[in-house]
Enzyme design. Structure first.
Site, PDB file in Angstrom:
ATOM      1  N   LEU A 186     -16.076  -7.498  -1.815  1.00 19.19           N
ATOM      2  CA  LEU A 186     -15.671  -6.604  -0.592  1.00 19.19           C
ATOM      3  C   LEU A 186     -14.379  -7.678  -0.158  1.00 19.19           C
ATOM      4  O   LEU A 186     -14.212  -8.593  -0.178  1.00 19.19           O
ATOM      5  CB  LEU A 186     -16.669  -6.400   0.392  1.00 19.19           C
ATOM      6  N   HIS A 245     -13.269 -14.318  -1.310  1.00 21.84           N
ATOM      7  CA  HIS A 245     -14.272 -13.217  -1.928  1.00 21.84           C
ATOM      8  C   HIS A 245     -15.823 -13.548  -1.607  1.00 21.84           C
ATOM      9  O   HIS A 245     -16.554 -12.584  -1.115  1.00 21.84           O
ATOM     10  CB  HIS A 245     -13.931 -13.229  -3.312  1.00 21.84           C
ATOM     11  N   CYS A 254      -6.288  -7.674  -0.012  1.00 26.60           N
ATOM     12  CA  CYS A 254      -5.886  -8.790   0.886  1.00 26.60           C
ATOM     13  C   CYS A 254      -5.973 -10.204   0.502  1.00 26.60           C
ATOM     14  O   CYS A 254      -5.278 -10.810   0.162  1.00 26.60           O
ATOM     15  CB  CYS A 254      -6.329  -8.583   2.254  1.00 26.60           C
ATOM     16  N   CYS A 286      -2.372 -10.257   1.158  1.00 29.24           N
ATOM     17  CA  CYS A 286      -1.932 -11.068   2.209  1.00 29.24           C
ATOM     18  C   CYS A 286      -2.460 -12.647   2.057  1.00 29.24           C
ATOM     19  O   CYS A 286      -1.472 -13.621   2.322  1.00 29.24           O
ATOM     20  CB  CYS A 286      -2.986 -10.779   3.370  1.00 29.24           C
ATOM     21  N   PHE A 318       2.271 -26.621  27.243  1.00 29.29           N
ATOM     22  CA  PHE A 318       3.759 -27.122  26.687  1.00 29.29           C
ATOM     23  C   PHE A 318       3.325 -28.481  25.672  1.00 29.29           C
ATOM     24  O   PHE A 318       2.393 -29.075  25.586  1.00 29.29           O
ATOM     25  CB  PHE A 318       4.172 -27.718  27.705  1.00 29.29           C
TER      26      PHE A 318
HETATM   27  P1  FAD Z   1      -7.219  -2.500  -0.050  1.00 27.30           P
HETATM   28  O1  FAD Z   1      -7.380  -3.584   0.318  1.00 27.30           O
HETATM   29  O2  FAD Z   1      -6.297  -2.213  -1.270  1.00 27.30           O
HETATM   30  O3  FAD Z   1      -8.834  -1.881  -0.574  1.00 27.30           O
HETATM   31  C1  FAD Z   1      -8.873  -0.877  -1.379  1.00 27.30           C
HETATM   32  C2  FAD Z   1     -10.016  -0.941  -2.532  1.00 27.30           C
HETATM   33  O4  FAD Z   1     -10.362   0.353  -2.945  1.00 27.30           O
HETATM   34  C3  FAD Z   1      -9.971  -1.792  -3.361  1.00 27.30           C
HETATM   35  O5  FAD Z   1     -10.932  -2.870  -3.284  1.00 27.30           O
HETATM   36  C4  FAD Z   1     -10.181  -1.021  -4.780  1.00 27.30           C
HETATM   37  O6  FAD Z   1     -10.826  -1.928  -5.596  1.00 27.30           O
HETATM   38  C5  FAD Z   1     -10.977   0.329  -4.198  1.00 27.30           C
HETATM   39  N1  FAD Z   1     -10.917   1.180  -5.014  1.00 27.30           N
HETATM   40  C6  FAD Z   1      -9.775   2.113  -5.307  1.00 27.30           C
HETATM   41  N2  FAD Z   1     -10.235   2.950  -6.181  1.00 27.30           N
HETATM   42  C7  FAD Z   1     -11.600   3.118  -6.235  1.00 27.30           C
HETATM   43  C8  FAD Z   1     -12.635   3.953  -6.708  1.00 27.30           C
HETATM   44  N3  FAD Z   1     -12.503   5.098  -7.215  1.00 27.30           N
HETATM   45  N4  FAD Z   1     -13.797   3.524  -6.551  1.00 27.30           N
HETATM   46  C9  FAD Z   1     -14.155   2.347  -6.012  1.00 27.30           C
HETATM   47  N5  FAD Z   1     -13.281   1.648  -5.439  1.00 27.30           N
HETATM   48  C10 FAD Z   1     -12.032   1.938  -5.439  1.00 27.30           C
HETATM   49  N6  FAD Z   1      -0.948  -6.893   5.869  1.00 27.30           N
HETATM   50  C11 FAD Z   1      -0.971  -7.706   7.080  1.00 27.30           C
HETATM   51  O7  FAD Z   1      -1.554  -7.512   8.196  1.00 27.30           O
HETATM   52  N7  FAD Z   1      -0.589  -9.189   7.049  1.00 27.30           N
HETATM   53  C12 FAD Z   1      -0.253  -9.600   6.046  1.00 27.30           C
HETATM   54  O8  FAD Z   1       0.043 -10.857   5.845  1.00 27.30           O
HETATM   55  C13 FAD Z   1      -0.240  -8.718   4.922  1.00 27.30           C
HETATM   56  N8  FAD Z   1       0.400  -9.403   3.605  1.00 27.30           N
HETATM   57  C14 FAD Z   1       0.529  -8.565   2.608  1.00 27.30           C
HETATM   58  C15 FAD Z   1       1.101  -8.874   1.667  1.00 27.30           C
HETATM   59  C16 FAD Z   1       1.416  -8.264   0.566  1.00 27.30           C
HETATM   60  C17 FAD Z   1       2.125  -9.013  -0.700  1.00 27.30           C
HETATM   61  C18 FAD Z   1       1.038  -6.992   0.453  1.00 27.30           C
HETATM   62  C19 FAD Z   1       1.272  -6.174  -0.881  1.00 27.30           C
HETATM   63  C20 FAD Z   1       0.270  -6.461   1.372  1.00 27.30           C
HETATM   64  C21 FAD Z   1       0.362  -7.198   2.606  1.00 27.30           C
HETATM   65  N9  FAD Z   1      -0.199  -6.729   3.812  1.00 27.30           N
HETATM   66  C22 FAD Z   1      -0.492  -7.660   5.002  1.00 27.30           C
HETATM   67  C23 FAD Z   1      -0.996  -5.465   3.818  1.00 27.30           C
HETATM   68  C24 FAD Z   1      -2.425  -5.512   3.673  1.00 27.30           C
HETATM   69  O9  FAD Z   1      -2.613  -6.071   2.310  1.00 27.30           O
HETATM   70  C25 FAD Z   1      -2.767  -4.018   3.503  1.00 27.30           C
HETATM   71  O10 FAD Z   1      -2.571  -3.151   4.479  1.00 27.30           O
HETATM   72  C26 FAD Z   1      -4.342  -3.909   3.374  1.00 27.30           C
HETATM   73  O11 FAD Z   1      -5.029  -4.633   2.648  1.00 27.30           O
HETATM   74  C27 FAD Z   1      -4.932  -2.448   3.110  1.00 27.30           C
HETATM   75  O12 FAD Z   1      -6.381  -2.276   3.076  1.00 27.30           O
HETATM   76  P2  FAD Z   1      -7.142  -1.167   2.597  1.00 27.30           P
HETATM   77  O13 FAD Z   1      -8.459  -1.314   2.746  1.00 27.30           O
HETATM   78  O14 FAD Z   1      -6.351   0.113   2.957  1.00 27.30           O
HETATM   79  O15 FAD Z   1      -6.879  -1.348   0.873  1.00 27.30           O
HETATM   80  C1  KPC Z   2      -8.842 -14.488   5.001  1.00 27.86           C
HETATM   81  C2  KPC Z   2      -9.744 -13.708   5.118  1.00 27.86           C
HETATM   82  O1  KPC Z   2     -10.053 -13.223   6.138  1.00 27.86           O
HETATM   83  C3  KPC Z   2     -10.150 -12.785   3.843  1.00 27.86           C
HETATM   84  S1  KPC Z   2      -9.229 -11.351   3.552  1.00 27.86           S
HETATM   85  C4  KPC Z   2      -9.924 -10.296   4.697  1.00 27.86           C
HETATM   86  C5  KPC Z   2     -10.720  -9.154   3.930  1.00 27.86           C
HETATM   87  S2  KPC Z   2     -11.373  -7.922   5.313  1.00 27.86           S
HETATM   88  O2  KPC Z   2     -12.242  -8.971   6.306  1.00 27.86           O
HETATM   89  O3  KPC Z   2     -12.221  -7.193   4.643  1.00 27.86           O
HETATM   90  O4  KPC Z   2     -10.327  -7.301   6.048  1.00 27.86           O
END
Ligand code: FAD
Ligand code: KPC
Length: 524
Positions: free
Chosen positions: A81, A140, A85, A90, A502
């Site tokens: 889970l 993870h 990110c 991230c 500070f």
């Molecule tokens: P995700 O975390 O992508 O989760 C989607 C999940 O759905 C995945 O685990 C996938 O396996 C699952 N899934 C998809 N289809 C299916 C299916 N059919 N059945 C079962 N599972 C499925 N944001 C910040 O705030 N700070 C940062 O520093 C930052 N850095 C970033 C750096 C990069 C390079 C990028 C690309 C993004 C960054 N972001 C950052 C944005 C952030 O990572 C995303 O906004 C966030 O992770 C989105 O979460 P989510 O749950 O919507 O999607």
């Molecule tokens: C660095 C860290 O907290 C792990 S990435 C966060 C995944 S979640 O807590 O599900 O937003």
């Protein structure tokens, strides 16, 4: 029924380390390993919500729904889970940004004090990527441990879910009935759509950490002008590679204040980055063995050919909406985002969508909050969520943070805009020893123009803070709280009343105190 083996996690209490080994095995295993099944056999309630996707949005939503007394299930295709990110977004971004900041410091003081001599040296980046791939198992493992042993969530991992209708989901060969479905399937990096984009040596943020199996040469071509392109570009540059940013319009236009943006871009150029604005990568040449040989770039001054074996694209992300939209008949926007209302409801009754799937801003705060707001609405709370007025940040070689109005925006709305900034206006420009703060001290004392930039924008009539902007290191945390205070109407006098620790990364408190006594405010 699935013919894949299913491992029932329920009776086991796994330590974080044991989760780590298990996830590592699954990720290394070519056929993906077993389906991880964690369903409570003693609970016979129909689910209140099944979250499809267990990233930040699905995991936080699930946890909140459970906390409110509901029954949740979350299904994710990965064996952990937490989603993208920690896996490819991230967490590696912050690793690479840390490296960029450290390397920039080392390069600026190369061969002096205790710094090694990095002049004209390229440092290995595959090593850093390999280190990340190994280390990411830690987050993870914690996410699975926390979700199972601490939050007692129900989940099925390492398999996709099949939506049958808004009340029925199939996973691991079983049918689950639910009152609601919450879609949280995230987004996928956009593709270039040009000849040569499938050659070995073309990466995006996902494939960079998954597939990099050689040490790139001395030139990196980066396509894009937003966060991902700037962040990764600054890292490649800091490793000592010639780095060329190819930007369709202007670089970092997401940074609202033009003076701050100018400071950043000047520093990027000073670090040797080549920035080609209003330019496009139009073709990638093959070396004859399926690898990148050169990038062909159209610029306002004509076509350029750059020899390289490494191209990185950061040109935005598209919501993973097509499949779920087709199954359920969901309404999509023009960027393929699922359209939702302020309760996160889609056009299909009992189907919600959250996180990156609903489009910009694609940020963690929105993923996590939207996931929980859907849960709250499902559990009967009268809530509405809309991501307005949020603090934001980007890494270059610096941490850059902002909230509220830029100076130009403020001047359009207010007659009497007061600016408090560091370094102050002076005939030497930036070359003064301030701002000084932790992690910036070596710059402040020896290379003052590199020590950052900060700016407070105030309405002189009401004395309220309209905007804050910071370039340096360590201010991001403060901005999370400052944004709430500014929304509540904090004034320059309130800021001056706060207690600084500070030397603090932002000088806003002490600078405000220097002006707060004045009945009529003037710039500082
Ligand atoms: P995700 O975390 O992508 O989760 C989607 C999940 O759905 C995945 O685990 C996938 O396996 C699952 N899934 C998809 N289809 C299916 C299916 N059919 N059945 C079962 N599972 C499925 N944001 C910040 O705030 N700070 C940062 O520093 C930052 N850095 C970033 C750096 C990069 C390079 C990028 C690309 C993004 C960054 N972001 C950052 C944005 C952030 O990572 C995303 O906004 C966030 O992770 C989105 O979460 P989510 O749950 O919507 O999607
Ligand atoms: C660095 C860290 O907290 C792990 S990435 C966060 C995944 S979640 O807590 O599900 O937003």
């Amino acid at each position: 029924m699935t013919d894949r083996p299913v491992w029932n996690a329920r009776p086991h209490l796994l330590s974080i380390e044991e989760w780590g080994y298990k996830i590592d095995d699954y990720l290394e295993n070519a056929d993906g390993g077993e389906i991880i099944f964690n369903i409570n056999p003693d609970d016979d309630r129909v689910y209140d919500a099944i979250y499809i996707g267990g990233g930040a949005a699905g995991r936080f939503g699930s946890a909140y729904l459970k906390a409110l007394g509901g029954r949740q299930l979350v299904v994710d295709a990965w064996p952990f889970l937490g989603g993208s990110c920690p896996h490819n977004a991230c967490v590696p971004h912050h690793l690479f940004s840390d490296c960029a900041a450290e390397l920039m410091l080392n390069r600026e003081f190369s061969g002096r004090y205790w710094f090694s001599d990095l002049d004209n040296k390229i440092v290995n980046m595959k090593e850093i990527v390999d280190m990340f791939r190994k280390g990411r198992i830690g987050p993870h493992a914690i996410m699975n441990f926390q979700s199972k042993e601490q939050l007692d969530m129900e989940f099925i991992l390492n398999t996709t879910a099949r939506i049958i209708d808004p009340h029925t989901v199939e996973a691991a060969g079983r049918i689950f009935k639910t009152r609601n479905i919450v879609l949280s399937t995230g987004s996928t990096p956009n593709r270039l759509g040009i000849p040569g984009e499938n050659l070995k040596g073309v990466f995006d943020y996902e494939t960079f950490v998954e597939d990099l199996d050689y040490e790139p040469g001395d030139t990196a071509v980066v396509v894009g002008g937003g966060k991902t392109a700037a962040i990764y570009g600054c890292f490649f540059n800091a490793t000592g590679r010639r780095t060329i940013l190819v930007v369709r319009s202007t670089l970092l236009k997401l940074v609202p204040d033009s003076e701050i943006r100018g400071y950043l871009i000047d520093r990027m150029k000073e670090q040797g980055m080549e920035i080609l604005e209003y330019s496009n990568l139009v073709r990638i040449e093959n070396d004859g063995n399926g690898r990148v040989k050169a990038a062909i770039i159209e610029t306002p001054d004509g076509e350029r050919r750059v020899e390289t074996d490494f191209i990185f694209t950061g040109i935005g992300d598209t919501p993973n909406s097509e499949q779920v939209a087709a199954t359920l008949g969901l309404k999509l926007g023009d960027k393929k985002e699922v359209i939702v209302d302020e309760q996160l409801r889609t056009n299909v009754p009992n189907v919600y969508a959250v996180g990156d799937l609903i489009g910009a801003p694609m940020e963690m705060f929105k993923a996590r909050k939207s996931g929980t707001y859907a849960a709250r609405h499902i559990m009967g709370q009268d809530v509405s969520y809309s991501p307005r007025d949020f603090p934001d940040f980007v890494h270059t070689h610096y941490e850059v943070t902002w909230f509220g109005m830029s100076e130009d925006e403020a001047r359009e709305v207010y007659d009497n805009v007061i600016i408090i900034k560091m370094p102050p206006e002076n005939e030497n420009g930036l070359n003064v020893g301030l701002p000084a703060s932790d992690r910036m001290m070596l710059y402040a004392l020896e290379k003052p123009h590199l020590s950052g930039y900060q700016k407070l924008i105030i309405d002189g009539a009401s004395r309220k803070v309209l905007g804050i902007h910071h370039v340096g290191c360590g201010a991001k945390d403060g901005f999370q709280y400052l944004c709430r205070m500014i929304k509540a109407g904090i004034t320059v006098d309130d800021l001056g009343e706060m207690d600084e620790l500070f030397l603090n990364p932002t000088h806003f408190i002490q600078l405000s105190r220097l002006r707060a006594g004045n009945e009529v405010l003037i710039d500082l």
